[in-house]
Scaffold this active site. Sequence first.
Site, PDB file in Angstrom:
ATOM      1  N   SER A 140      41.583  42.776  31.493  1.00 36.73           N
ATOM      2  CA  SER A 140      40.026  43.949  31.290  1.00 36.73           C
ATOM      3  C   SER A 140      39.778  43.939  30.448  1.00 36.73           C
ATOM      4  O   SER A 140      39.584  43.589  29.017  1.00 36.73           O
ATOM      5  CB  SER A 140      41.326  45.185  32.216  1.00 36.73           C
ATOM      6  OG  SER A 140      39.815  46.308  32.530  1.00 36.73           O
ATOM      7  N   TYR A 153      47.501  52.179  31.493  1.00 34.59           N
ATOM      8  CA  TYR A 153      46.455  50.790  32.277  1.00 34.59           C
ATOM      9  C   TYR A 153      45.387  50.064  30.916  1.00 34.59           C
ATOM     10  O   TYR A 153      45.857  48.884  31.138  1.00 34.59           O
ATOM     11  CB  TYR A 153      45.220  51.524  33.262  1.00 34.59           C
ATOM     12  CG  TYR A 153      44.619  50.502  33.488  1.00 34.59           C
ATOM     13  CD1 TYR A 153      44.735  49.836  35.189  1.00 34.59           C
ATOM     14  CD2 TYR A 153      42.598  49.809  33.587  1.00 34.59           C
ATOM     15  CE1 TYR A 153      43.713  48.634  35.059  1.00 34.59           C
ATOM     16  CE2 TYR A 153      42.618  48.864  33.107  1.00 34.59           C
ATOM     17  CZ  TYR A 153      43.111  48.481  34.025  1.00 34.59           C
ATOM     18  OH  TYR A 153      42.695  46.873  35.270  1.00 34.59           O
ATOM     19  N   LYS A 157      46.597  45.697  29.738  1.00 32.50           N
ATOM     20  CA  LYS A 157      45.664  45.890  29.556  1.00 32.50           C
ATOM     21  C   LYS A 157      45.856  44.610  28.297  1.00 32.50           C
ATOM     22  O   LYS A 157      45.621  43.312  28.479  1.00 32.50           O
ATOM     23  CB  LYS A 157      44.957  45.185  30.212  1.00 32.50           C
ATOM     24  CG  LYS A 157      44.469  46.351  31.504  1.00 32.50           C
ATOM     25  CD  LYS A 157      44.872  44.997  32.646  1.00 32.50           C
ATOM     26  CE  LYS A 157      44.620  45.244  34.480  1.00 32.50           C
ATOM     27  NZ  LYS A 157      45.311  43.894  34.313  1.00 32.50           N
TER      28      LYS A 157
HETATM   29  N1  LIG Z   1      37.539  46.286  39.997  1.00 34.00           N
HETATM   30  C1  LIG Z   1      37.934  46.257  38.425  1.00 34.00           C
HETATM   31  O1  LIG Z   1      36.905  46.747  37.916  1.00 34.00           O
HETATM   32  C2  LIG Z   1      38.510  45.837  37.927  1.00 34.00           C
HETATM   33  C3  LIG Z   1      38.032  45.676  35.795  1.00 34.00           C
HETATM   34  C4  LIG Z   1      38.446  44.663  34.837  1.00 34.00           C
HETATM   35  C5  LIG Z   1      40.454  44.157  35.696  1.00 34.00           C
HETATM   36  N2  LIG Z   1      40.284  44.323  37.181  1.00 34.00           N
HETATM   37  C6  LIG Z   1      41.857  43.553  37.255  1.00 34.00           C
HETATM   38  O2  LIG Z   1      41.560  43.018  38.721  1.00 34.00           O
HETATM   39  C7  LIG Z   1      42.597  42.886  38.986  1.00 34.00           C
HETATM   40  C8  LIG Z   1      42.480  43.212  40.672  1.00 34.00           C
HETATM   41  O3  LIG Z   1      42.435  44.331  41.102  1.00 34.00           O
HETATM   42  P1  LIG Z   1      41.312  44.871  41.837  1.00 34.00           P
HETATM   43  O4  LIG Z   1      40.140  46.056  40.653  1.00 34.00           O
HETATM   44  O5  LIG Z   1      40.904  43.699  42.887  1.00 34.00           O
HETATM   45  O6  LIG Z   1      41.626  46.136  42.643  1.00 34.00           O
HETATM   46  P2  LIG Z   1      42.523  45.662  44.346  1.00 34.00           P
HETATM   47  O7  LIG Z   1      42.631  47.664  44.128  1.00 34.00           O
HETATM   48  O8  LIG Z   1      40.782  45.900  45.678  1.00 34.00           O
HETATM   49  O9  LIG Z   1      43.264  45.079  44.368  1.00 34.00           O
HETATM   50  C9  LIG Z   1      44.456  44.109  43.433  1.00 34.00           C
HETATM   51  C10 LIG Z   1      45.322  43.719  44.796  1.00 34.00           C
HETATM   52  O10 LIG Z   1      47.253  44.073  44.581  1.00 34.00           O
HETATM   53  C11 LIG Z   1      47.774  44.345  45.374  1.00 34.00           C
HETATM   54  N3  LIG Z   1      48.917  44.445  44.564  1.00 34.00           N
HETATM   55  C12 LIG Z   1      49.149  45.838  43.905  1.00 34.00           C
HETATM   56  N4  LIG Z   1      50.452  45.875  43.763  1.00 34.00           N
HETATM   57  C13 LIG Z   1      51.054  45.426  43.823  1.00 34.00           C
HETATM   58  C14 LIG Z   1      51.981  44.405  43.375  1.00 34.00           C
HETATM   59  N5  LIG Z   1      53.571  45.056  43.175  1.00 34.00           N
HETATM   60  N6  LIG Z   1      52.524  43.242  43.885  1.00 34.00           N
HETATM   61  C15 LIG Z   1      51.007  42.203  44.221  1.00 34.00           C
HETATM   62  N7  LIG Z   1      50.073  42.819  44.852  1.00 34.00           N
HETATM   63  C16 LIG Z   1      50.104  44.118  44.495  1.00 34.00           C
HETATM   64  C17 LIG Z   1      47.182  45.484  45.846  1.00 34.00           C
HETATM   65  O11 LIG Z   1      47.691  45.577  47.562  1.00 34.00           O
HETATM   66  C18 LIG Z   1      45.708  44.966  45.597  1.00 34.00           C
HETATM   67  O12 LIG Z   1      45.513  44.264  47.578  1.00 34.00           O
HETATM   68  C19 LIG Z   1      43.764  43.825  38.200  1.00 34.00           C
HETATM   69  O13 LIG Z   1      44.271  43.444  37.523  1.00 34.00           O
HETATM   70  C20 LIG Z   1      42.888  45.104  38.084  1.00 34.00           C
HETATM   71  O14 LIG Z   1      43.479  45.813  36.891  1.00 34.00           O
HETATM   72  C21 LIG Z   1      39.885  44.977  38.232  1.00 34.00           C
END
Ligand SMILES: NC(=O)c1ccc[n+]([C@@H]2O[C@H](COP(=O)([O-])OP(=O)(O)OC[C@H]3O[C@@H](n4cnc5c(N)ncnc54)[C@H](O)[C@@H]3O)[C@@H](O)[C@H]2O)c1
Length: 273
Positions: A140, A153, A157
């Site tokens: 992130s 978090y 990260k």
């Molecule tokens: N959305 C953002 O703005 C953003 C920004 C930077 C980084 N990220 C990173 O992107 C990645 C995806 O997140 P997202 O934003 O799509 O969120 P999201 O919540 O939409 O998707 C995350 C998915 O991970 C699954 N999950 C949660 N715990 C789990 C576990 N223990 N085992 C297996 N699956 C699990 C959830 O069920 C979900 O389907 C994450 O690592 C997040 O930190 C997101």
Amino acid sequence: MRLKPGHIAVVTGAASGIGLALCKALLAAGLTVCMLDIEGEALDRAASKLGGTLDTYACDVSDPAAVTRVADDILRRHGRVDLLINNAGVGGRIGPMAALPAEDWQWVFGVNVLGVVNGLRAFVPAMQARGEGHVVNIASMAGLAAAPFMGPYVVSKFAVVGLTESLAAEFAATGSNLKVSVACPGNIQSRIREGERNRPAALRADSAAEPAIQARLEAIFEGVMQAGRISGEAGATRILAGIEADAFYILTHPQETAPARQRLDRLGAALAA
Ligand SMILES: NC(=O)c1ccc[n+]([C@@H]2O[C@H](COP(=O)([O-])OP(=O)(O)OC[C@H]3O[C@@H](n4cnc5c(N)ncnc54)[C@H](O)[C@@H]3O)[C@@H](O)[C@H]2O)c1
């Protein structure tokens, strides 16, 4: 690596948000996609709307034995993995870090850090044995510059960035042909703020933060999460372009790099002194 039809991709956290958008794009490019998520039903629902060749696995990435079982099945069925995307992650609770219970740290670290480690341990040895493939860890922008009130978090990260830099150094030291990238997205449309639903019962606990302060922080954070937000599809397109370009650091929001630059400037000044 150049993504090619027939390549085998593994994506964790594939039922929602960035993971689901990555799977859609990979399937559209003709890859076979193995989708893992802790929410088996949501995963199957999402997968039923996708075209292409895919497998789904209900799997908690924080459980090393579960991830290894899935990897064994994938490797038995397909014989190889070309692209591993360790994407599953949770946001954790907002709040002053000293007020957050130990369980908040354990949950976020279990998924965001050990989940990546478990993915590496389960899949990388087979990729190394073939001498081909690309490992992508989703960190992130919060792993490049430390924002306040999201301690677990941010720390998780930064750990994923450090882990991936160390992995790249290992690959270089051993002459490995495997590619490795760390993606540092900015705000992307997803369900990350609803992640509490996936917190295991054993790791539920109350924060010691004052409720009024907590509510104010949550409201401020909602605003922060809207800034510069792009769709999952746009985020996936940028991440896949970075993979195809063999970029080590993959950024999705090139216009929002000021905090990371300021941190590097401060560090550079300290190093120069
Ligand atoms: N959305 C953002 O703005 C953003 C920004 C930077 C980084 N990220 C990173 O992107 C990645 C995806 O997140 P997202 O934003 O799509 O969120 P999201 O919540 O939409 O998707 C995350 C998915 O991970 C699954 N999950 C949660 N715990 C789990 C576990 N223990 N085992 C297996 N699956 C699990 C959830 O069920 C979900 O389907 C994450 O690592 C997040 O930190 C997101």
